[in-house]
Design an enzyme around this catalytic site. Structure first.
Site, PDB file in Angstrom:
ATOM      1  N   HIS A 104      31.043  36.595  45.722  1.00 33.97           N
ATOM      2  CA  HIS A 104      32.348  36.295  45.123  1.00 33.97           C
ATOM      3  C   HIS A 104      32.421  36.842  43.691  1.00 33.97           C
ATOM      4  O   HIS A 104      33.416  37.466  43.302  1.00 33.97           O
ATOM      5  CB  HIS A 104      32.598  34.782  45.132  1.00 33.97           C
ATOM      6  N   GLU A 105      31.363  36.602  42.907  1.00 31.15           N
ATOM      7  CA  GLU A 105      31.358  37.111  41.525  1.00 31.15           C
ATOM      8  C   GLU A 105      31.378  38.637  41.517  1.00 31.15           C
ATOM      9  O   GLU A 105      32.021  39.251  40.663  1.00 31.15           O
ATOM     10  CB  GLU A 105      30.147  36.572  40.751  1.00 31.15           C
ATOM     11  N   HIS A 108      34.809  39.893  41.640  1.00 25.56           N
ATOM     12  CA  HIS A 108      35.480  40.013  40.330  1.00 25.56           C
ATOM     13  C   HIS A 108      35.083  41.322  39.633  1.00 25.56           C
ATOM     14  O   HIS A 108      35.920  41.984  39.020  1.00 25.56           O
ATOM     15  CB  HIS A 108      35.132  38.828  39.435  1.00 25.56           C
ATOM     16  N   HIS A 112      37.611  44.430  38.517  1.00 26.32           N
ATOM     17  CA  HIS A 112      37.684  45.097  37.207  1.00 26.32           C
ATOM     18  C   HIS A 112      37.476  46.595  37.349  1.00 26.32           C
ATOM     19  O   HIS A 112      38.187  47.393  36.739  1.00 26.32           O
ATOM     20  CB  HIS A 112      36.660  44.506  36.245  1.00 26.32           C
TER      21      HIS A 112
HETATM   22 ZN   LIG Z   1      36.010  33.532  40.875  1.00 23.50          ZN
END
Ligand SMILES: [Zn+2]
Length: 236
Positions: A104-105, A108, A112
């Site tokens: 999940h991270e 992110h 970006h």
């Molecule tokens: Zn998150």
């Protein structure tokens, strides 16, 4: 003069209570789901750290460092320094939950890297929302306290400030859902996990997403409460 409590009960407070209950339910659910899947070992035996590395490299990202951060559920991606920080329960853990959180991270980080629009909006809204949530209530309370023309002006400015904080919560939703969807898609397609395990990751990330939904709902309910409380005064 003594006023019994029931004279002073504000009925719109029920909206605040609904928000509190929603948040508590969401947080209890995320805790129990995490506790459950932190005890399930993923079949490939990958640590959160190893899983993150594979996901990032699979997405062609090689300039993001992966670090260990203390705490529980403190995992996050820091776009300014391009560092993905994984917590105690993720970094060295070989659980299904750890791989899910790590992926999940990474979602992110990929957002970006690919300039995903909602994460840019969210970044731009951070200072506005922080400022807005700080000044909203003072403006509204002063507006309600004073009389004259500036009263409704202050109240409307307070509502505008609070709306910025609500908007931030709403923009957070697509960012979080999209990061989880990316994670699930990657884990299911690159052979890191069996389909059955991907189903378990879905449950973990779905529970985490609910906490963001609860926060957004709470913010909307608070805005609604402000609109009700100031209803008679806004267009004086
Ligand atoms: Zn998150």
């Amino acid at each position: 003069m003594y006023y019994p409590m029931y004279y002073r009960i504000d009925p719109t407070y029920i909206l605040v209570l609904i928000g509190v209950v929603l948040s508590l339910l969401a947080s209890a659910r995320v805790k129990s789901t995490f506790a459950r899947y932190q005890r399930v070992r993923n079949r490939a035996g990958l640590t959160g750290h190893e899983a993150a590395e594979r996901v990032l490299h699979g997405a062609g990202i090689y300039d993001v460092r992966i670090e260990h951060v203390s705490g529980n559920l403190t995992d996050h991606y820091d776009p300014r320094n391009k560092v993905l920080r994984l917590s105690d329960s993720t970094y060295n853990s070989v659980s299904v939950a750890a791989v899910g959180v790590a992926a999940h991270e990474c979602g992110h980080a990929i957002q970006h890297a690919t300039n995903y629009a909602p994460i840019r909006w969210r970044g731009a809204l951070v200072p506005v929302a922080n400022f807005g949530s700080t000044i909203a209530w003072p403006l509204i309370l002063i507006g309600l306290f004073i009389t004259g023309e500036s009263s409704s002006l202050l109240i409307n400015l307070g509502i505008l400030a609070f709306s910025a904080a609500v908007l931030f919560q709403l923009v957070t939703l697509p960012v979080e859902f999209n990061a989880s969807n990316r994670a699930i898609r990657i884990l299911g397609s690159n052979g890191m996990m069996a389909q059955e395990e991907v189903g378990d990751v879905k449950k973990v990330l779905g529970a985490a997403a609910l906490t963001y939904v609860a926060s957004a709902a709470t913010a909307i309910l608070q805005l609604l409460r402000i609109l009700i409380l100031t209803g008679g005064r806004r267009d004086d």
